[in-house]
Design an enzyme around this catalytic site. Structure first.
Site, mmCIF file in Angstrom:
data_model
loop_
_atom_site.group_PDB
_atom_site.id
_atom_site.type_symbol
_atom_site.label_atom_id
_atom_site.label_comp_id
_atom_site.label_asym_id
_atom_site.label_seq_id
_atom_site.Cartn_x
_atom_site.Cartn_y
_atom_site.Cartn_z
ATOM 1 N N HIS A 30 131.359 103.532 64.715
ATOM 2 C CA HIS A 30 129.956 103.773 65.053
ATOM 3 C C HIS A 30 129.114 104.104 63.819
ATOM 4 C CE1 HIS A 30 131.927 105.488 68.910
ATOM 5 N NE2 HIS A 30 131.708 104.199 69.069
ATOM 6 N N LYS A 44 127.666 112.347 57.862
ATOM 7 C CA LYS A 44 128.495 113.175 58.747
ATOM 8 C C LYS A 44 129.477 113.996 57.911
ATOM 9 C CE LYS A 44 128.284 109.781 62.460
ATOM 10 N NZ LYS A 44 129.025 108.815 63.273
ATOM 11 N N TYR A 48 131.645 117.585 64.014
ATOM 12 C CA TYR A 48 131.006 117.044 62.811
ATOM 13 C C TYR A 48 129.524 117.354 62.801
ATOM 14 C CZ TYR A 48 130.117 112.877 65.749
ATOM 15 O OH TYR A 48 129.748 112.009 66.754
ATOM 16 N N ASP A 74 133.095 100.473 73.146
ATOM 17 C CA ASP A 74 133.750 100.181 71.874
ATOM 18 C C ASP A 74 134.508 98.857 71.908
ATOM 19 O OD1 ASP A 74 132.674 102.416 70.742
ATOM 20 O OD2 ASP A 74 134.505 103.613 70.831
#
Length: 182
Positions: free
Chosen positions: A61, A71, A131, A169
């Site tokens: 992603h 991130k 995260y 996904d």
């Protein structure tokens, strides 16, 4: 320096100083001043946390500009294989992947800059992942790459028959067809 460089520009591994004794351990998982002193001056605005079971593969992603995200990834419990793909067309590592095992035990953290697709596979019975992001989630700019793209040839360390992947996904494009404005 708490950050170790990789062969990918801007992709860093953070290894905190851990203080252990008979009571357990203590470490600073994030300290703005420590990061800034090591050249990492990022204003994080959002934390995300996910819990998954063995075999879950999340990703790959990313968000397109102008909402791309840096991130800062860590594992609260369990073990994951954290994987990134460089989408930066001018980069020497464009189209290449990098992976690292992150766990509650090794306490390593992974700084993933803008311009990378990101995903992970859960290698332990369960895992909790946290995260930080420097930009807010923006549905209109979210994008992805199919996890099993043969061009990328990523070894997720999960047998195919044990992989748990969302419909979203499973329907991502190949790297060669992905949206990319980096």
């Amino acid at each position: 320096m708490p950050f170790a460089k990789t062969d990918f520009e801007g992709l860093l591994i953070f290894e905190p100083k851990v203080f252990e004794d008979n009571r357990g351990y203590f470490f600073e998982s994030y300290n703005y001043n420590t990061c800034k002193a090591d050249g990492v001056d990022i204003n994080f605005v959002q934390d995300n946390q996910a819990s998954s079971e063995y075999g879950v593969i999340r990703g790959l992603h990313y968000q397109l500009e102008p909402h791309a995200q840096t991130k800062f990834v860590r594992v609260l419990s369990g073990t994951i294989l954290d994987v990134v793909v460089d989408l930066r067309k001018a980069s020497a590592t464009y189209g290449k992947s990098f992976s690292i095992e992150l766990s509650a035990e090794n306490k390593k953290q992974f700084l993933v800059p803008k311009g990378f697709a990101h995903g992970y596979a859960v290698l332990s019975k369960t895992a909790e992942v946290l995260y930080k992001c420097d930009a807010y989630y923006n549905k209109e700019t979210e994008a992805g790459i199919i996890y099993n793209d043969p061009h990328l040839n990523i070894d997720w360390k999960i047998p195919t028959d044990k992989a748990i992947i969302s419909d979203k996904d499973l329907n991502q494009p190949f790297f060669k067809d992905c949206k990319n404005n980096f």
